[in-house]
Design a protein around this motif. Structure first.
Motif, mmCIF file in Angstrom:
data_model
loop_
_atom_site.group_PDB
_atom_site.id
_atom_site.type_symbol
_atom_site.label_atom_id
_atom_site.label_comp_id
_atom_site.label_asym_id
_atom_site.label_seq_id
_atom_site.Cartn_x
_atom_site.Cartn_y
_atom_site.Cartn_z
ATOM 1 N N MET A 29 49.273 27.188 22.214
ATOM 2 C CA MET A 29 49.852 28.041 23.227
ATOM 3 C C MET A 29 48.822 29.093 23.621
ATOM 4 O O MET A 29 48.154 29.651 22.774
ATOM 5 N N GLU A 30 48.707 29.380 24.905
ATOM 6 C CA GLU A 30 47.764 30.373 25.383
ATOM 7 C C GLU A 30 48.331 31.757 25.170
ATOM 8 O O GLU A 30 49.536 31.973 25.186
ATOM 9 N N GLU A 31 47.447 32.719 24.991
ATOM 10 C CA GLU A 31 47.838 34.097 24.808
ATOM 11 C C GLU A 31 47.144 34.905 25.882
ATOM 12 O O GLU A 31 45.987 34.657 26.204
ATOM 13 N N THR A 32 47.839 35.887 26.451
ATOM 14 C CA THR A 32 47.244 36.725 27.474
ATOM 15 C C THR A 32 46.887 38.071 26.878
ATOM 16 O O THR A 32 47.705 38.705 26.225
ATOM 17 N N VAL A 33 45.646 38.494 27.068
ATOM 18 C CA VAL A 33 45.184 39.798 26.644
ATOM 19 C C VAL A 33 44.673 40.485 27.891
ATOM 20 O O VAL A 33 43.670 40.073 28.460
ATOM 21 N N GLY A 34 45.379 41.527 28.323
ATOM 22 C CA GLY A 34 45.041 42.136 29.601
ATOM 23 C C GLY A 34 45.279 41.113 30.687
ATOM 24 O O GLY A 34 46.365 40.585 30.821
ATOM 25 N N HIS A 35 44.236 40.792 31.442
ATOM 26 C CA HIS A 35 44.343 39.771 32.482
ATOM 27 C C HIS A 35 43.625 38.491 32.090
ATOM 28 O O HIS A 35 43.551 37.559 32.861
ATOM 29 N N GLU A 36 43.074 38.467 30.875
ATOM 30 C CA GLU A 36 42.335 37.288 30.436
ATOM 31 C C GLU A 36 43.260 36.340 29.688
ATOM 32 O O GLU A 36 44.129 36.761 28.951
ATOM 33 N N VAL A 37 43.057 35.062 29.894
ATOM 34 C CA VAL A 37 43.838 34.045 29.189
ATOM 35 C C VAL A 37 42.979 33.492 28.067
ATOM 36 O O VAL A 37 41.865 33.042 28.288
ATOM 37 N N LEU A 38 43.507 33.577 26.848
ATOM 38 C CA LEU A 38 42.817 33.027 25.694
ATOM 39 C C LEU A 38 43.376 31.649 25.427
ATOM 40 O O LEU A 38 44.582 31.473 25.316
ATOM 41 N N ARG A 39 42.512 30.672 25.319
ATOM 42 C CA ARG A 39 42.955 29.302 25.096
ATOM 43 C C ARG A 39 42.815 28.958 23.619
ATOM 44 O O ARG A 39 41.919 29.451 22.947
ATOM 45 N N PRO A 40 43.673 28.087 23.113
ATOM 46 C CA PRO A 40 43.580 27.695 21.712
ATOM 47 C C PRO A 40 42.331 26.859 21.455
ATOM 48 O O PRO A 40 41.761 26.273 22.376
ATOM 49 N N ALA A 41 41.940 26.810 20.208
ATOM 50 C CA ALA A 41 40.798 25.998 19.818
ATOM 51 C C ALA A 41 41.106 24.531 20.074
ATOM 52 O O ALA A 41 42.266 24.118 20.025
ATOM 53 N N PRO A 42 40.083 23.710 20.346
ATOM 54 C CA PRO A 42 40.325 22.278 20.544
ATOM 55 C C PRO A 42 41.089 21.693 19.364
ATOM 56 O O PRO A 42 40.824 22.012 18.216
ATOM 57 N N ILE A 60 33.716 32.606 40.773
ATOM 58 C CA ILE A 60 34.506 33.631 41.455
ATOM 59 C C ILE A 60 34.026 35.000 40.990
ATOM 60 O O ILE A 60 33.938 35.251 39.782
ATOM 61 N N PRO A 61 33.714 35.909 41.925
ATOM 62 C CA PRO A 61 33.279 37.251 41.530
ATOM 63 C C PRO A 61 34.338 37.930 40.649
ATOM 64 O O PRO A 61 35.533 37.717 40.818
ATOM 65 N N GLU A 62 33.876 38.734 39.702
ATOM 66 C CA GLU A 62 34.763 39.348 38.710
ATOM 67 C C GLU A 62 35.932 40.100 39.348
ATOM 68 O O GLU A 62 37.057 40.030 38.865
ATOM 69 N N GLU A 63 35.697 40.782 40.449
ATOM 70 C CA GLU A 63 36.773 41.573 41.072
ATOM 71 C C GLU A 63 37.902 40.704 41.630
ATOM 72 O O GLU A 63 38.993 41.187 41.913
ATOM 73 N N HIS A 64 37.675 39.391 41.757
ATOM 74 C CA HIS A 64 38.697 38.475 42.265
ATOM 75 C C HIS A 64 39.299 37.595 41.172
ATOM 76 O O HIS A 64 40.049 36.665 41.468
ATOM 77 N N GLN A 65 38.987 37.884 39.912
ATOM 78 C CA GLN A 65 39.467 37.057 38.820
ATOM 79 C C GLN A 65 40.794 37.536 38.240
ATOM 80 O O GLN A 65 41.361 36.888 37.386
ATOM 81 N N ARG A 66 41.297 38.650 38.677
ATOM 82 C CA ARG A 66 42.575 39.164 38.191
ATOM 83 C C ARG A 66 43.682 38.810 39.172
ATOM 84 O O ARG A 66 43.413 38.570 40.338
ATOM 85 N N PRO A 67 44.941 38.804 38.701
ATOM 86 C CA PRO A 67 46.029 38.564 39.661
ATOM 87 C C PRO A 67 45.933 39.578 40.800
ATOM 88 O O PRO A 67 45.891 40.783 40.552
ATOM 89 N N PRO A 68 45.839 39.108 42.021
ATOM 90 C CA PRO A 68 45.624 40.021 43.144
ATOM 91 C C PRO A 68 46.884 40.772 43.547
ATOM 92 O O PRO A 68 48.008 40.323 43.328
ATOM 93 N N ALA A 69 46.652 41.948 44.150
ATOM 94 C CA ALA A 69 47.744 42.700 44.756
ATOM 95 C C ALA A 69 48.120 42.011 46.060
ATOM 96 O O ALA A 69 47.342 41.225 46.611
ATOM 97 N N ALA A 70 49.314 42.299 46.545
ATOM 98 C CA ALA A 70 49.753 41.719 47.816
ATOM 99 C C ALA A 70 48.794 42.156 48.921
ATOM 100 O O ALA A 70 48.463 43.336 49.021
#
Length: 171
Positions: A1-14, A106-116
């Motif tokens: 199961m993935e875990e979210t830390v801030g806006h980053e998604v952490l993926r499980p180990a293979p 994708i530039p870092e400033e566009h990697q987070r969920p965007p505002a409307a």
């Protein structure tokens, strides 16, 4: 199961992915569509995605999911070199669409969920729409390409996130 830390998604180990991960070949489906696309394929690819989804599979969310897929593949064509790969798959509880390109990332400033986006702003709605229309949006990006994952829960199925939120337990 993935875990979210801030806006980053952490993926499980293979080898430790959940049974509902897009890479798993679920008994209820597996890969529905896997193909490369370019600028001239957007409309055809959108129709191919629709053809792979059995009537009633997503209920009234079908059009929204197809719109999110269309926006992501359009972004690949416009911003990431003009071609990419789409992989549509089904698990026991979800439908996944993974779109990969070999663009500059994708530039870092566009990697987070965007505002409307502002009402009269030109562009900037594609990824925002994907976040509004899908149950999960994942993004892995770097200088050799990007993969955007779109997940939508199948109606009437209990997902892992439902169990964590207590929905299936009546709460």
């Amino acid at each position: 199961m993935e875990e979210t830390v801030g806006h980053e998604v952490l993926r499980p180990a293979p080898g430790r992915e959940s049974s509902d991960a897009p890479s798993s070949q679920a008994k209820n489906g597996g890969v529905l569509l896997d193909r490369v696309f370019g600028r001239d394929d957007i409309t055809v690819l959108r129709h191919e995605v629709i053809q792979q989804l059995t009537p009633g599979l997503l209920g009234d969310r079908l059009d929204g999911f197809v719109l999110a897929v269309n926006e992501v593949i359009t972004n690949v064509v416009l911003h990431a070199g003009g071609s990419g790969r789409l992989r549509l798959s089904r698990t026991a509880t979800s439908l996944w669409c993974m779109v990969t390109d070999s663009g500059p990332g994708i530039p870092e400033e566009h990697q987070r969920p965007p505002a409307a986006p502002e009402a009269f702003e030109d562009g900037g709605r594609g990824i925002w729409l994907a976040y509004q229309l899908c149950d999960e949006v994942t993004m892995a990006t770097g200088p050799i390409g990007t993969t955007v994952g779109l997940r939508i829960d199948l109606p009437g199925r209990v997902s892992a996130s439902d169990l964590l939120d207590g929905v299936a337990a009546g709460g």
